[in-house]
Motif scaffolding. Structure first.
Motif, short mmCIF file in Angstrom:
data_model
loop_
_atom_site.label_atom_id
_atom_site.label_comp_id
_atom_site.label_asym_id
_atom_site.label_seq_id
_atom_site.Cartn_x
_atom_site.Cartn_y
_atom_site.Cartn_z
N VAL B 208 42.29 6.70 8.84
CA VAL B 208 42.55 5.92 10.04
C VAL B 208 43.81 5.06 9.90
O VAL B 208 44.59 4.91 10.84
CB VAL B 208 41.33 5.03 10.38
N GLN B 231 38.58 12.67 14.14
CA GLN B 231 37.89 11.38 14.22
C GLN B 231 38.79 10.21 13.86
O GLN B 231 38.47 9.07 14.13
CB GLN B 231 36.62 11.37 13.36
N SER B 232 39.96 10.48 13.24
CA SER B 232 40.81 9.36 12.86
C SER B 232 41.69 8.87 14.02
O SER B 232 42.39 7.88 13.86
CB SER B 232 41.68 9.73 11.65
N VAL B 234 40.89 7.27 16.44
CA VAL B 234 40.52 5.93 16.88
C VAL B 234 41.60 4.94 16.45
O VAL B 234 41.82 3.92 17.11
CB VAL B 234 39.14 5.52 16.32
N GLY B 235 42.30 5.24 15.37
CA GLY B 235 43.43 4.41 14.93
C GLY B 235 44.56 4.46 15.93
O GLY B 235 45.18 3.43 16.25
#
Lengths: 310, 335, 386
Positions: B208, B231-232, B234-235
């Motif tokens: 992230v 899923q990373s 979000v960063g």
């Protein structure tokens, strides 16, 4: 072909470098204290994760970043006590107990995140604070003097650590314990107490490093948020030759390489992305091979001290 | 030696008690006899990852709610199964426990499904994302045509863009991360504005911090909108939020909650319809043999507009036109 | 049940029995550490509203309660043992090999490359060929940090961690292009995996319907080989001497840097072998998540086995079983999978912390032996006086 070497790009590269280096600085400076006293703490990554989670959780509940920071430090302290109890009092193999601590932190942070929060949510973390006057200097101002409190503290920690290690009795004691614990013991230094102190100090700083990820850089928490940054931080201590300034150099170089590879990709320079991502790691090894900073390793590093036997 | 005996006694005690517990458990497990439909799913990341795994878990929960709760549909999951032998063991274990439908939700589970499925001909297996069911009668394969929603997001991003630059933050150029981004780029180019797209790959699905830095780099370079997969991201969303004026386009799950003011739309993988089809097929006696492809046309892919974002009506109309075009085949999402 | 161990006597009679007791302690106490960690974890389970007894019995059942469980545990034990043997050799030369992950990847890549390039070779050449390729590639990945340590004194913890990341990105690079499965490109799925290996290169499955493959024999053979190497050969002796006392061995003419480099190279080779065996026995292709964390958990298995090749045999099976059982427990009581890592972490902490106990018990016994021996010695000297 775009123009790569513009002032804008350069300042962008440097700004990203500063941001990326913050968690490395906290964690690696902390680890420096720990290692100088003779204890390798490979569990930094786990401390960063659990502390990072608690920092996030406090901010998530209350919105108060300072509370988050405080909680992260407390979690760091508790895990530091765990590490020192196992490694100093119980004389465990430090490399191994550190891996245990890392697994524990990784597991607990994900578990608590899942049970207490449930899903990815972002919070408002530390805000940049522009330093009056200095922040207005063209070019440099926006890079150096327009960051948040954690970034400033990370950089101030470098001279502070140097001062503690080189100019205070405490620093001398820490280094004495790491060089020759038996001799230190014979002149009345409590070896275990110094090691407990150094490991815990390192762990508290690792906690701050975790907080700087979760409530300053990413402003959220997710499973394995650090992605192994704690291990890189440990490596940077070796890179820095156990001196705060060396650690600063290592953290900046590693982050610069990372920041530069991101910019290479953004500017569309035709390098395969995986090779670009490799760059920081290759560079770190190469620099360490070429640079001359050897033979400063604390003599008793990674060695257990048995009073009256060595 | 007193100590020896103590040590020996403790070890023996532990072994004996463990065996005793194990024996007791076996009987308890055998006596569960209810009759709900039972589905188990094995996933590579957490059920809360805001991306791939969560999209499946949410769909299963929706199916469960529609069927009338846990008494009608029993759900079990194994998450973080990035280690394939572990996943294979889980798949086999669920199948032998008598689960009716066993889902391997990760493209790395293909060879495991291929080995386990023939041993349990009465169990339905489903796996994705891939299109290959290995010619087995009790295996469904499924995948998502991620490029379709990518195209629509691209059209939206291009129409809303004012800076002339758009950034893409990806993990590794493989799988649906690649196809989504290919579609996105194609969508941006279809609008015909002169927009520069730059891509970064961080080399990791989970890093992230590096993803955040990548997103900030795009923003510093003047990107007015960002998208990305894994899923990373979000960063990346966090970086948009911090910048305050950079738009975000999501994929896999609805990501509007992470940046309610800046998320324009998300492509959502909705596995619910596919799951219902599999359940219905199973009832009808068809245990496998098909490959499902989620598309906009069959409703498996949805473009979820974020109601918190004031999307101009003309832009929305053009995006809807793109959706319609992809549905009827007049627009190809990838060149 | 009365275990009786003769007291190690200073007079020098039957010292082997004393060593036997030390060996017993060194193996038994880690197990107690495991039990203590499980007790603490039971509290966490109670917080999650889960019955620890139900959970742990599912764990035990899953690992060792059936043929399937046993075979799963052995499948896990295979890479753990190989990586752990490497850790053990390196540790004996005072080198810490944290580079298992990268070495596994390189071994897997090289083995896959070999199998895909020479698919038509007969089975009895292809399989050893793949294994050799994997061993050599892993050894090369260990040689680099080994050489840097020997020649430039670059710390191996730093370099092996970096080499892990480099190997991972190298694999990503290959799987995105040169080695990507042509079928995936054709189908438009672009999955991060290589083509399937030719069936002639697959390791035989030993029990139908399980994943247990013949790689477990290879691991077993290597455990014995490593034991012989370390305790029955001159180079092995030198490596151990380096670890026991670098300064003394330097004075006695042993080339310390060379031995450390050699040990890291062999360690890399063993991890590389673990990688290629995973590919040939389990996955039959390269894919994401191939290493399964064995590069790190292998270190733990080595510790549980007291860093002794033979001690690692039961330890790797136990630890493999623990990993398998933990997953079964997760399925049985539906707790978040993250708890498994937390429990494993506690186990490692407890086991490593039990070292002091062993040390103190051994020390006490030695002191006791001195107390017993001293009067005798005194008496003996009295006798000679008179």
């Amino acid at each position: 072909m775009m123009n790569i070497f513009t002032w804008d790009v350069l300042s962008g590269v440097l700004r990203t470098m500063i941001a990326l280096s913050t968690p490395f600085l906290f964690a690696a400076l902390g680890e420096t204290f720990s290692q100088l006293s003779g204890v390798v703490n490979l569990g930094v990554d786990g401390i960063m994760l659990l502390a990072g989670f608690f920092a996030f959780y406090a901010v998530f509940l209350t919105g108060n970043v300072w509370l988050g920071l405080l909680l992260a430090m407390l979690v760091g302290l508790v895990m530091g006590l765990m590490m020192s109890f196992v490694s100093v009092t119980l004389k465990a193999q430090q490399g191994i107990s550190g891996i245990g601590l890392q697994m524990f932190g990784l597991g607990m942070s994900s578990l608590l995140f899942k049970v207490l929060v449930g899903t990815v949510t972002s919070v408002t973390g530390f805000r940049p604070v522009k330093i009056p006057l200095l922040g207005d200097i063209p070019f440099i101002g926006s890079i150096l003097f327009n960051n948040n409190v954690l970034v400033y503290s990370a950089f101030l920690l470098v001279p502070l650590s140097w001062w503690v290690l080189e100019k205070t009795t405490l620093g001398l004691k820490i280094k004495a314990v790491g060089q020759n614990p038996a001799a230190a013991d014979s002149v009345g230094i409590n070896v275990n107490r110094i090691r407990y102190f150094s490991v815990c100090l390192g762990a508290v700083l690792a906690g701050v490093a975790g907080a700087s990820l979760s409530i300053s850089i990413a402003n959220l928490f997710q499973d394995n948020l650090t992605s192994g940054q704690g291990f890189i931080a440990v490596a940077l201590v070796y890179f820095g030759g156990w001196s705060p300034v060396g650690v600063l150099g290592g953290a900046l170089l590693f982050s610069l390489a990372n920041s530069a590879q991101l910019w290479l990709q953004v500017l569309g320079i035709n390098v395969p992305a995986s090779l670009a991502v490799m760059l920081p790691y290759v560079l770190t090894i190469v620099v360490l091979t070429v640079a001359v900073n050897r033979g400063k390793q604390p003599a008793a590093l990674n060695k257990q001290f048995f009073r009256g036997e060595n | 030696m007193k100590l020896n005996r103590i040590v020996t006694a403790i070890v023996l005690l532990a072994v004996i008690s463990a065996t005793a517990f194990a024996a007791g458990e076996k009987e308890a497990a055998a006596s569960t006899a209810a009759k709900p439909l039972r589905i188990a799913v094995v996933m590579p990341s957490a059920t809360t990852d805001m991306a791939f795994s969560q999209s499946m878990w949410n769909a299963l929960l929706k199916v469960q709610a529609a069927m009338g709760g846990p008494s009608a549909l029993e759900l079990k999951y194994s998450e973080n199964m990035f280690n394939v032998p572990d996943a294979a063991a889980a798949l086999r274990d669920y199948a032998s426990q008598g689960f009716d439908i066993v889902i391997g939700h990760g493209s790395q589970y293909g060879s495991s499904i291929r080995e386990v499925a023939p041993d349990f001909p009465e169990v339905v297996f489903a796996w994705g994302t891939d299109v290959n069911n290995f010619g087995l009668p009790n295996v469904y394969a499924y995948t998502a045509a991620a490029e379709q929603g990518g195209y629509v997001n691209g059209v939206l991003a291009a129409l809303l863009n004012k800076t002339g630059k758009i950034g893409v933050t990806g993990p590794i150029e493989v799988g649906d991360a690649k196809t989504y981004i290919d579609g996105f780029v194609n969508g941006v180019n279809s609008v015909g504005k002169n927009i520069a797209i730059s891509k970064t790959w961080t080399g990791s699905f989970s890093d992230v911090a590096l993803m955040t830095a990548a997103a900030k780099t795009h923003i510093a370079n003047g990107a007015g909108a960002l998208t990305g997969s894994s899923q990373s991201v979000v960063g990346s969303i966090g970086a948009c939020k911090e910048a305050g004026n950079v738009l975000w386009f999501g994929t896999q799950s609805d990501q509007a909650t992470l940046a309610p003011a800046l998320t324009v739309a998300s492509q959502v993988y909705d596995w619910e319809g596919m799951l219902n089809d599999i359940i219905a097929n199973r009832k009808a006696g068809k245990l496998g043999g098909d490959a499902f492809v989620l598309t906009l046309a069959n409703g498996g892919l949805k473009v979820a507009y974020n109601h918190g974002f004031a999307l101009p009506a003309d832009v929305k109309a053009k995006a809807d036109a793109a959706i319609a075009g992809i549905k009827n085949g007049s627009i190809k999402a990838t060149p | 049940m009365a275990f009786k161990f003769p007291v190690k006597s200073l007079a020098g009679r039957e010292p082997s029995h004393g060593e036997g007791f030390e060996f017993f302690l060194r193996t038994a106490i880690p197990f107690l550490g495991v039990i203590a960690a499980l007790l603490i974890s039971a509290i966490i389970l109670l917080f999650l509203k889960t019955n620890p007894i139900v959970a742990y019995s599912a764990m035990f059942q899953g690992a060792f309660g059936s043929v399937n469980g046993w075979s799963q545990s052995l499948v896990k034990a295979t890479p753990l043992l190989l990586v752990g043997l490497g850790v053990c050799i390196a540790f004996r030369a005072s080198v810490i090999n944290v580079g298992g992950e990268g070495q596994i990847i390189l071994g897997a890549l090289a083995g896959t490359w070999f199998a895909l390039t020479f698919p038509d070779l007969p089975r009895f050449i292809l399989i050893p060929g793949c294994m050799t390729a994997g061993f050599l590639a892993g050894a090369f990945w260990g040689l680099i940090p080994g050489f840097l340590k020997a020649r430039y004194k670059v710390n191996e913890i730093l370099s092996t961690i970096m080499m892990n990341s480099i190997a991972l990105q190298f694999m990503n690079f290959l799987l995105q292009g040169p080695m990507m499965d042509p079928e995936g490109i054709k189908a438009g799925t672009f999955l991060a995996q290589s083509a399937r290996l030719p069936p002639t290169s697959w390791l035989a499955r030993l029990i139908p319907r399980t994943m247990l493959h013949s790689g477990v024999y290879v691991a077993l053979i290597f455990a014995i080989l490593v034991y012989i190497f370390l305790w029955r050969t001159t180079i092995g002796y030198q490596i151990r001497a380096v670890g026991l006392n670098p300064r003394a061995s330097r004075y006695s003419g042993i080339n310390v840097p060379f031995n450390q480099m050699l040990s890291l190279t062999i360690a890399g080779g063993l991890s590389g072998l673990a990688g290629v065996i995973e590919v040939m026995g389990v996955h039959r292709r390269i894919l994401e998540g191939l290493t399964g964390g064995y590069g790190f958990t292998g270190i733990v298995a080595a510790l549980l086995g007291s860093l002794h090749p033979l001690g690692m045999l039961p330890a790797s099976v136990l630890f493999g079983g623990l990993l398998v059982g933990a997953n079964t427990m997760q399925r049985a009581v539906q707790i978040p999978a993250a708890l498994i890592n937390a429990i494993l972490g506690l186990i490692v902490l407890f086991v490593s912390g039990s070292a002091l106990w062993i040390h103190q018990i051994i020390k006490k016994r030695k002191t006791a032996a001195i107390v017993v021996a001293l009067p005798k010695a005194a008496a003996a000297s009295e006798e000679t006086k008179s």
